[in-house]
Motif scaffolding. Structure first.
Motif, PDB file in Angstrom:
ATOM      1  N   UNK A  95       0.819  -1.059  -0.081  1.00 32.59           N
ATOM      2  CA  UNK A  95      -0.066  -0.090   0.110  1.00 32.59           C
ATOM      3  C   UNK A  95       0.866   1.154  -0.039  1.00 32.59           C
ATOM      4  N   UNK A  96       2.024   1.208  -0.332  1.00 31.21           N
ATOM      5  CA  UNK A  96       2.952   2.343  -0.527  1.00 31.21           C
ATOM      6  C   UNK A  96       2.890   3.155  -1.828  1.00 31.21           C
ATOM      7  N   UNK A  97       3.111   4.352  -1.887  1.00 29.99           N
ATOM      8  CA  UNK A  97       3.429   4.987  -2.786  1.00 29.99           C
ATOM      9  C   UNK A  97       4.975   5.151  -3.232  1.00 29.99           C
ATOM     10  N   UNK A  98       5.172   5.216  -4.575  1.00 28.37           N
ATOM     11  CA  UNK A  98       6.691   5.114  -4.878  1.00 28.37           C
ATOM     12  C   UNK A  98       7.564   6.091  -4.008  1.00 28.37           C
ATOM     13  N   UNK A  99       7.193   7.237  -3.408  1.00 25.14           N
ATOM     14  CA  UNK A  99       7.930   8.044  -2.521  1.00 25.14           C
ATOM     15  C   UNK A  99       8.356   7.145  -1.252  1.00 25.14           C
ATOM     16  N   UNK A 100       7.178   6.585  -0.508  1.00 26.20           N
ATOM     17  CA  UNK A 100       7.223   6.135   0.673  1.00 26.20           C
ATOM     18  C   UNK A 100       8.066   4.683   0.570  1.00 26.20           C
ATOM     19  N   UNK A 101       7.928   3.904  -0.641  1.00 26.26           N
ATOM     20  CA  UNK A 101       8.303   2.784  -0.933  1.00 26.26           C
ATOM     21  C   UNK A 101      10.071   2.968  -0.817  1.00 26.26           C
ATOM     22  N   UNK A 102      10.322   4.284  -1.726  1.00 32.28           N
ATOM     23  CA  UNK A 102      11.831   4.273  -1.803  1.00 32.28           C
ATOM     24  C   UNK A 102      12.360   4.922  -0.573  1.00 32.28           C
ATOM     25  N   UNK A 103      11.556   5.615   0.320  1.00 31.69           N
ATOM     26  CA  UNK A 103      12.240   5.908   1.610  1.00 31.69           C
ATOM     27  C   UNK A 103      12.521   4.641   2.326  1.00 31.69           C
ATOM     28  N   UNK A 104      11.606   3.572   2.536  1.00 32.94           N
ATOM     29  CA  UNK A 104      11.747   2.307   3.356  1.00 32.94           C
ATOM     30  C   UNK A 104      12.758   1.586   2.856  1.00 32.94           C
ATOM     31  N   UNK A 105      13.057   1.574   1.454  1.00 29.56           N
ATOM     32  CA  UNK A 105      14.079   0.632   1.044  1.00 29.56           C
ATOM     33  C   UNK A 105      15.502   1.532   0.788  1.00 29.56           C
ATOM     34  N   UNK A 106      15.383   2.581   1.315  1.00 28.62           N
ATOM     35  CA  UNK A 106      16.588   3.486   1.093  1.00 28.62           C
ATOM     36  C   UNK A 106      17.139   3.619  -0.248  1.00 28.62           C
ATOM     37  N   UNK A 107      16.311   3.905  -1.270  1.00 24.31           N
ATOM     38  CA  UNK A 107      16.599   4.231  -2.581  1.00 24.31           C
ATOM     39  C   UNK A 107      15.995   5.375  -3.050  1.00 24.31           C
ATOM     40  N   UNK A 108      16.243   5.868  -4.153  1.00 22.48           N
ATOM     41  CA  UNK A 108      15.957   7.099  -4.840  1.00 22.48           C
ATOM     42  C   UNK A 108      14.732   6.741  -5.410  1.00 22.48           C
ATOM     43  N   UNK A 109      13.646   7.703  -5.529  1.00 22.71           N
ATOM     44  CA  UNK A 109      12.330   7.214  -6.281  1.00 22.71           C
ATOM     45  C   UNK A 109      12.344   7.026  -7.617  1.00 22.71           C
ATOM     46  N   UNK A 110      13.554   7.656  -8.142  1.00 20.59           N
ATOM     47  CA  UNK A 110      14.012   7.373  -9.734  1.00 20.59           C
ATOM     48  C   UNK A 110      14.249   5.933  -9.878  1.00 20.59           C
ATOM     49  N   UNK A 111      15.182   5.385  -8.840  1.00 22.47           N
ATOM     50  CA  UNK A 111      15.530   4.017  -8.856  1.00 22.47           C
ATOM     51  C   UNK A 111      14.457   3.038  -8.760  1.00 22.47           C
ATOM     52  N   UNK A 112      13.455   3.389  -8.022  1.00 21.58           N
ATOM     53  CA  UNK A 112      12.225   2.497  -7.927  1.00 21.58           C
ATOM     54  C   UNK A 112      11.507   2.611  -9.083  1.00 21.58           C
ATOM     55  N   UNK A 113      11.473   3.585  -9.844  1.00 15.85           N
ATOM     56  CA  UNK A 113      10.544   3.702 -11.076  1.00 15.85           C
ATOM     57  C   UNK A 113      11.423   2.917 -12.065  1.00 15.85           C
ATOM     58  N   UNK A 114      12.719   3.121 -12.150  1.00 19.83           N
ATOM     59  CA  UNK A 114      13.500   2.313 -12.994  1.00 19.83           C
ATOM     60  C   UNK A 114      13.595   0.765 -13.090  1.00 19.83           C
ATOM     61  N   UNK A 115      13.497   0.467 -11.687  1.00 23.42           N
ATOM     62  CA  UNK A 115      13.344  -1.112 -11.569  1.00 23.42           C
ATOM     63  C   UNK A 115      11.793  -1.471 -12.097  1.00 23.42           C
ATOM     64  N   UNK A 116      10.919  -0.859 -11.518  1.00 26.80           N
ATOM     65  CA  UNK A 116       9.652  -1.144 -11.876  1.00 26.80           C
ATOM     66  C   UNK A 116       9.267  -1.223 -13.197  1.00 26.80           C
ATOM     67  N   UNK A 117      10.018  -0.280 -14.007  1.00 29.37           N
ATOM     68  CA  UNK A 117       9.581  -0.372 -15.566  1.00 29.37           C
ATOM     69  C   UNK A 117      10.385  -1.199 -16.191  1.00 29.37           C
ATOM     70  N   UNK A 118      11.525  -2.062 -15.513  1.00 25.99           N
ATOM     71  CA  UNK A 118      12.177  -2.909 -16.381  1.00 25.99           C
ATOM     72  C   UNK A 118      13.567  -2.169 -17.030  1.00 25.99           C
ATOM     73  N   UNK A 119      13.791  -1.050 -16.634  1.00 24.03           N
ATOM     74  CA  UNK A 119      14.891  -0.234 -17.502  1.00 24.03           C
ATOM     75  C   UNK A 119      16.305  -0.889 -16.974  1.00 24.03           C
ATOM     76  N   UNK A 120      17.043  -0.736 -17.821  1.00 29.04           N
ATOM     77  CA  UNK A 120      18.376  -1.045 -17.479  1.00 29.04           C
ATOM     78  C   UNK A 120      18.965   0.020 -16.560  1.00 29.04           C
TER      79      UNK A 120
END
Length: 171
Positions: free
Chosen positions: A21-46
């Motif tokens: 139930x987490x937004x991209x921002x909150x997921x990035x905070x709890x995983x210690x990653x940038x929001x851009x990194x989460x977006x890249x992973x979720x979209x399957x980007x290299x």
């Protein structure tokens, strides 16, 4: 890592985020990653390194094997499991116990209940969510339900103009 594997992992990471139930921002905070990194992973980007997946694995308690499975689906109570696991970690529990994203509320609470086995109006669904302490706009609920045609039937209200009723599709 092949594009196919990246796409599978990305889809599974997004499934985990939604199951929490987490937004991209909150997921990035709890995983210690940038929001851009989460977006890249979720979209399957290299362009991301495997250490970032370690952050997700460590936080979510899911394995790399789980993330790599084409048919992976998070357990229904993943959010509750992690709330229990992190109950003594204020940096995580504060985020995990916030009002979840509407997709989580619909998919993991409303559709898992018997509440909409019979047709309900949006105002009735709003009251259902309020029992969990969650307030959502009727339009947000309606939009989320419209994006789930495989799970939800939407019909005109039998007696009220310009009103719809929503019910769970029979499986």
């Amino acid at each position: 890592m092949s594009n196919l594997v990246r796409n599978i992992i990305g889809r599974n990471v997004k499934s985990i985020r939604i199951a929490l139930g987490l937004s991209l921002l909150n997921f990035s905070i709890v995983t210690g990653m940038s929001k851009a990194s989460v977006i890249n992973i979720e979209s399957g980007k290299t362009g991301y390194n495997l250490n970032l997946l370690d952050n997700i694995i460590l936080f979510s308690k899911q394995s790399l094997g789980d993330l790599s499975k084409e048919d992976y689906a998070p357990v229904d109570d993943l959010r509750d499991q992690l709330i229990n696991h992190y109950k003594n970690k204020p940096e995580f529990i504060g985020i995990l116990t916030q009002k979840p994203e509407i997709v989580y509320a619909v998919k993991y609470k409303l559709l898992k209940s018997n509440f909409i086995n019979e047709p309900k109006e949006i105002n009735e669904i709003k009251v259902f969510f309020e029992q969990f302490g969650w307030k959502y706009l009727g339009t947000s609920i309606s939009n989320a339900l419209k994006r789930m045609p495989a799970n939800v039937s939407i019909n005109k209200h039998p007696s009220k103009k310009n009103t719809h009723v929503y019910s769970k599709n029979k499986s």
